[in-house]
Structure formats: structure tokens, C-alpha cells
Scaffold this motif. Structure first.
Motif, short mmCIF file in Angstrom:
data_model
loop_
_atom_site.label_atom_id
_atom_site.label_comp_id
_atom_site.label_asym_id
_atom_site.label_seq_id
_atom_site.Cartn_x
_atom_site.Cartn_y
_atom_site.Cartn_z
N GLN A 91 20.36 97.73 50.99
CA GLN A 91 19.69 96.92 49.96
C GLN A 91 19.86 97.59 48.60
N ILE A 92 20.23 96.79 47.60
CA ILE A 92 20.38 97.27 46.23
C ILE A 92 19.29 96.61 45.40
N ILE A 93 18.69 97.35 44.52
CA ILE A 93 17.66 96.75 43.65
C ILE A 93 18.02 96.96 42.18
N PHE A 94 17.86 95.89 41.42
CA PHE A 94 18.03 95.92 39.96
C PHE A 94 16.68 95.50 39.40
N ASP A 95 16.10 96.21 38.42
CA ASP A 95 14.87 95.69 37.82
C ASP A 95 14.81 95.95 36.32
N GLU A 96 14.03 95.09 35.68
CA GLU A 96 13.89 95.04 34.24
C GLU A 96 13.57 96.41 33.65
N GLU A 97 12.68 97.14 34.31
CA GLU A 97 12.21 98.40 33.73
C GLU A 97 13.23 99.50 33.84
N ARG A 98 13.91 99.54 34.99
CA ARG A 98 14.74 100.73 35.24
C ARG A 98 16.24 100.48 35.15
N THR A 99 16.65 99.21 35.14
CA THR A 99 18.09 98.91 35.12
C THR A 99 18.48 98.48 33.70
N PRO A 100 19.63 98.96 33.17
CA PRO A 100 20.06 98.49 31.85
C PRO A 100 20.13 96.96 31.83
N LYS A 101 19.73 96.37 30.69
CA LYS A 101 19.62 94.91 30.59
C LYS A 101 20.92 94.20 30.96
N ALA A 102 22.05 94.70 30.42
CA ALA A 102 23.35 94.05 30.67
C ALA A 102 23.68 94.05 32.17
N VAL A 103 23.29 95.13 32.83
CA VAL A 103 23.58 95.24 34.27
C VAL A 103 22.75 94.22 35.05
N LEU A 104 21.45 94.11 34.70
CA LEU A 104 20.60 93.12 35.37
C LEU A 104 21.13 91.71 35.15
N GLU A 105 21.57 91.45 33.92
CA GLU A 105 22.10 90.11 33.61
C GLU A 105 23.37 89.82 34.43
N LEU A 106 24.21 90.82 34.53
CA LEU A 106 25.43 90.62 35.32
C LEU A 106 25.06 90.40 36.80
#
Ligand code: ASP
Length: 584
Positions: free
Chosen positions: A47-62
Motif C-alpha cells: 500500500q502506498i499513501i499520498f497525503d496533503e500534509e506530507r506529500t509534495p502538492k505536485a506529486v499528490l496531484e499526479l
């Protein structure tokens, strides 16, 4: 490397590590401010997690653009998961991703690539490469690899040498039709694809190779029955300077080794049963001996009592079904309908209930009294509470029909436990079988099989009686291997071809090379071949061999993925001098 580890190996001890993973997006869960990806590869799911607080914005958007089956690479830190999944070995962790790269986007797959899929078989075959991404299919292929490897190791450790034999050969009559390949360089001439490497392995014995094996594709152009493949794999073996006993021991050893290595099952000495006995007791030359319900011949007890259906028949034979005396009329009628289906073709069934109070009730009470029925029960070892089912007719077809019923009932009573393994050797097969249609003898195994030496005289006087040193290895009602001691001298081989209806010229044209070879010091030899596909399926506890073949053909012999067979270009036909044109 596009990854530092795989999707199946990180556990709680890896927390805090930075990792790079690559794989396929099995699915995403997007809550806007947070997004999870199940990333899959051959080894498992992480499982991979992306989140607003800890992940760079561009990465979360991608990440929010990811679709099913996109191939991605992520980098991040292994962290402990809040809600753990005890069912998978990466279930205690997840990766907090801070980098994401799309290595290749994917179209929406035609079925869900999960353990339970919504794709029907045809669709899965058409997109078999997607099907192989599913764990059950992948695991079957890995299972097959393990078995093939165990076989190679065992045989190699026992002194066998794997030798490749050609695929472009000429016809070997093994009972099926050949697939043929037209020759461009020799117009009007054809190669045949081998039905088995039979003659080549015998020539290797003449060549002194003494212990040969090969895991090899074989091709038979048969009318396809369910779960047959036009190309299939054999473990093909041959030994020189051996007798039947040596071969049985050697390959009992191989089978026992596989059962132990692969299934952790230990089996004792394999029982041996002559062909005649298998036919008499089970109506079948590949009996499933995991359960009873053996045949009892009732001619003596059931004929001459005025029941016309039995009186004139060659064979009256029954089985006792344990605990089935309580079957309702409806249940019994269902069995009668089952045997009357064209696939079985029986005319009907006589039944006898052995009631728990010691009385008998039957469908033929008019003709048989309690004492008669009791004698049937005693003969067939039926207990109070059992149901005796009886058929009558010509010996061979009646046996086949009752055997089909025995297997069906065993299936219904769940007596065919895939985790029980009951191997046996069936031996002493007849050398020849008479074919009504062509009015001549056919070799029961193949024309290279040797008659029992003590019966050579019978070849002239009564060929039907001659037995061969031929044997089958049977596992749970399936023939998984078969072989024989071979003829190794020219005269006997010539005589065999005579009996099989070959003229001298035909025999010479087709098998001159073999009979010639026998004149240059051919050692006594024999061998066996196992069907690898079936063996793997049985060890895997499944009945369908397609599940264990990477790219199988369907029941009408088509490869739905590459769409074969197909027509070929006119230029190709011309080059091959095949002036036939497809009809459409
Ligand atoms: N060639 C045989 C077969 O394919 C096996 C054997 O006799 O070794 O059935």
C-alpha cells in the motif's frame, strides 16, 4: 534499477527505510486530501499513501490522475500502518510517497485484475497477459516451474541426461493425427510435428545414451475433448538395459519424490493391478482407488430368474453406494436420467435399497425375492443403509457406463478429495486391440511395444491374447504416465508391423530407419512418458490443465489472444506450392 525492493517483501522491520518500488496500480482510493494506491508486482501488493500534509502538492496531484494498471515508480518512507491487514505479509506497513513517476499509463483493463475477477474465461484468454498478472494464475505458473525443476533435479541426480529431439520430423503413428508442416524447399513434401519423441528416444538408446529424459512439447491433432490441448508437455524418458521392474521402481521413486517435495505427502509402495483386474473391479483402466464402490459381477445370481433385461446380457454388474438407501424416488430417478444422457448412453439402472431393518426394496421386486436381493447384497458387500445400482449389457460398454456412474457418485458424495493421493500401476495391458471399423488390429500402446517374451508364440495363433510389458501410472483416476518395454530387433518389429496391417513397403518407408538401427546392436530398452500438464494440475488440486498453461488454447483449439489458426497470405501459399484457397 528502477526499484530497491519488490512489492511483496516489506514488513514491520522495514519501518523508517527509504525505498523505491515499481509496479502496477491495482486500485486507488481517493479522498481528495489523501490517496492510497495498492501497488502490485509478481511478489505481492504494497500500500502506498499520498497525503496533503506530507506529500509534495505536485506529486499528490499526479497521483490523482492514476488509473488501474498504470505502471508507476514511487519513492518514499516505510511507515507503520494504522489499520493493518493480517492477510498479506506487507499488511503492517505502507509507503509514504514523496516521489512518483508514471512509467507507462494503461487503458482501462477489460476485466478486474484481482484474485476474484469479473472476466469470463474467453475474455481472460484473449487478454491472457493481464490474466497472468492475477495472483492465482501467476502462482500456478510458478508452481509448474517448481515441479519441472524438481523433476529435472531428480532425474539428473539419477543419471539421466536431457537431450533435445527435433520438432520437424515425419509421422509416428501413436493413434492420433499428425500436425503437418509444408516444406518450402521440397514442394509437396511435409514435416510432421512429433506426437511424442518415441522413435528418437529409442534411437538415443541405440546411440548408447542409456538414460534419457526430456521435458518436451508434443502435438496431436485430435478432435478436442474437454480439457485436451493440441500441444502439451511430456516428461519423456527412456532407459537401456532395463526390465519393466526397473522402470516401475525408478518412476515410482520420481512420483514419490514429487509428492513429498511439492505436497509434503508420503505414500507407501504403489499398488499394482493388471489391466484385466482393473477392468473387472473398476470397469476402467485408470481406476480412482481413493474410495470403494467396487464392481460386483452378478450374472450367476441375477440371471435365469425370468427378468429378461438381465437374462440375455453378457454382463450384469453392480456397485454398492454407501448410505444411499435413503435416496428418494426423485434422487434415484435423477441418477437414472444421468446414466441415460447420450454422454453415458446406458439404457437404465436397476436399484436395490438395503434397508436398515434388514429388508430389501428394489425396482425389480417382481422378479427377485428377498433372498435373491440378499444374495446380491452379500456378494457386493453392501451394508444395511446402502443402495445397490446394477447395469446389464455388453461387457465393455456396460463397464464404461457403470464406471462413469461410480465416478459421478463419488463426486456427489465428495469422495474425490484432491488432497488425498492414491497412485497405482496398471500393468499387463493387451498388446493389440481389434478395431471393428477398420477391421484390423491397433497397437494398444504403440507399435514399438514388446509382447511379453513368454507369449511370442501366440502372436501367430491368437494375437488378441498377447499381453505387453506395458504399464500406466494412474493417480486419482487419471492416467499420468504410460510406457512399455520396446521391441529391439528387426524381425519382431517387422512382424508387429505385419500384424498391424502395414505392407513390407509401407513399414520400410515409414520406419526403415528404426529397423535399420536395430541391426547395429540395439540394447534392450524401455521407457515411459508423463503428461506434465495433468500432473501439475493434479498436484495443484485442480482438474483443468488450462489453469497451469501460460498460453493455452481453448476447447476448439484456438489461441484467442494471437488469433490462431489463421489464413496465410497468397504469396506464402504459392511459395509452399499449396494451391488451396480458404473457403469463405
Ligand atoms: N511415447 C509414449 C506416449 O507418448 C510413451 C512411451 O511409451 O514412452 O504415450
Amino acid at each position: 534499477m528502477l526499484r530497491t525492493t519488490n512489492c511483496g517483501s516489506l514488513d514491520i522491520t522495514a519501518v523508517g527505510q527509504r525505498v523505491v518500488l515499481a509496479g502496477w496500480v491495482q486500485k486507488t482510493r481517493n479522498k481528495g486530501f489523501m490517496l492510497w494506491v495498492d501497488l502490485r508486482d509478481r511478489y505481492g501488493i504494497t500500500q502506498i499513501i499520498f497525503d496533503e500534509e506530507r506529500t509534495p502538492k505536485a506529486v499528490l496531484e499526479l497521483a490523482q490522475t492514476l488509473g488501474r494498471e498504470f505502471v508507476i515508480q514511487i519513492e518514499g518512507e516505510v511507515i507503520e500502518r494504522e489499520s493493518k491487514n493480517p492477510n498479506i505479509n506487507t499488511g503492517a506497513i505502507e509507503i509514504l510517497a514523496d516521489q512518483l513517476q508514471i512509467l507507462n499509463p494503461s487503458s482501462i483493463p477489460p476485466f478486474t485484475i484481482e484474485n476474484e475477477t469479473d472476466g469470463g474465461e474467453e475474455l481472460r484468454m484473449q487478454y491472457r497477459y493481464l490474466d497472468i498478472r492475477r495472483a492465482p494464475v501467476r502462482e500456478n505458473l510458478i508452481f509448474r516451474h517448481k515441479i519441472a525443476l524438481a523433476i529435472r533435479n531428480y532425474l539428473s541426480n539419477n543419471g539421466f541426461i536431457e537431450v533435445e529431439t527435433p520438432y520437424l520430423i515425419k509421422s509416428t503413428p501413436e493413434g492420433a493425427r499428425d500436425f503437418v508442416v509444408p516444406s518450402r524447399m521440397h514442394h509437396g513434401e511435409f514435416y510432421a510435428l512429433p506426437q511424442s519423441p518415441q522413435t528418437f528416444k529409442q534411437l538415443l538408446m541405440v546411440g548408447g545414451m542409456d538414460k534419457y529424459f526430456q521435458i518436451v512439447k508434443c502435438f496431436r491433432d485430435e478432435d478436442l475433448r474437454a480439457d485436451r490441448q493440441p500441444e502439451f508437455t511430456q516428461i519423456d524418458c527412456e532407459l537401456a538395459f532395463v526390465e519393466q521392474e526397473d522402470i516401475l521402481k525408478q518412476f515410482e521413486g520420481l512420483t514419490r519424490h514429487l509428492l513429498k517435495e511439492i505436497k509434503g505427502v508420503e505414500v507407501g509402495d504403489f499398488p499394482r493391478m493388471p489391466y484385466e483386474e482393473a477392468m473387472r473391479r473398476f470397469g476402467n483402466d485408470k481406476p480412482d482407488i481413493r474410495f470403494g464402490m467396487e464392481f460386483t459381477e452378478l450374472n450367476k445370481l441375477a440371471q435365469g430368474k425370468g427378468f429378461g433385461v438381465f437374462d440375455s446380457q453378457e454382463l450384469v454388474v453392480g456397485i454398492a453406494v454407501p448410505g444411499a438407501a435413503e435416496y428418494t424416488r426423485k434422487q434415484i430417478d435423477a441418477l437414472i436420467d444421468w446414466v441415460k444422457r447420450p454422454q453415458v448412453g446406458a439404457l437404465g439402472l436397476v436399484w436395490v435399497k438395503c434397508n436398515t431393518d434388514g429388508s430389501y426394496k428394489s425396482s425389480v421386486d417382481k422378479f427377485f425375492n428377498q433372498a435373491d436381493l440378499q444374495s446380491w447384497a452379500a456378494a457386493s458387500d453392501a451394508q444395511a443403509g446402502d443402495l445397490i445400482l446394477v447395469m446389464a449389457g455388453p461387457t465393455q460398454s456396460t463397464r464404461t457406463q457403470l464406471s462413469a456412474l461410480r465416478m459421478e457418485i463419488a463426486e456427489r458424495l465428495e469422495l474425490r478429495d484432491p488432497n488425498t493421493f492414491a497412485p497405482l500401476w496398471v500393468t499387463d495391458f493387451p498388446l493389440l486391440e481389434w478395431d471393428e471399423e477398420s477391421q484390423r488390429y491397433h497397437a494398444m500402446h504403440h507399435p514399438f511395444t514388446a509382447p511379453k517374451p513368454e507369449q511370442l508364440d501366440l502372436l501367430d495363433s491368437d494375437p488378441k491374447q498377447v499381453k505387453a510389458n506395458a504399464y500406466d501410472l494412474v493417480l486419482n483416476g487419471n492416467e499420468i504416465g504410460g510406457g512399455s518395454i520396446r521391441i529391439h530387433n528387426t524381425e519382431l518389429q517387422q512382424k508387429m508391423f505385419d500384424l498391424l496391417g502395414f505392407t513390407k513397403e509401407e513399414a520400410q518407408a515409414q520406419f526403415g530407419f528404426l529397423m535399420d538401427a536395430f541391426q547395429y546392436g540395439a540394447p534392450p530398452h524401455g521407457g515411459i512418458a508423463f503428461g506434465l500438464d495433468r500432473l501439475v494440475a493434479l498436484l495443484g488440486g485442480k482438474e483443468t490443465i488450462r489453469d497451469f498453461i501460460a498460453f493455452p488454447k481453448n476447447n476448439s483449439g484456438r489461441d484467442l489472444m494471437i488469433d490462431a489458426p489463421t489464413t496465410i497470405a497468397n504469396e506464402q501459399l504459392e511459395e509452399l506450392a499449396l494451391n488451396i484457397r480458404p473457403i469463405n
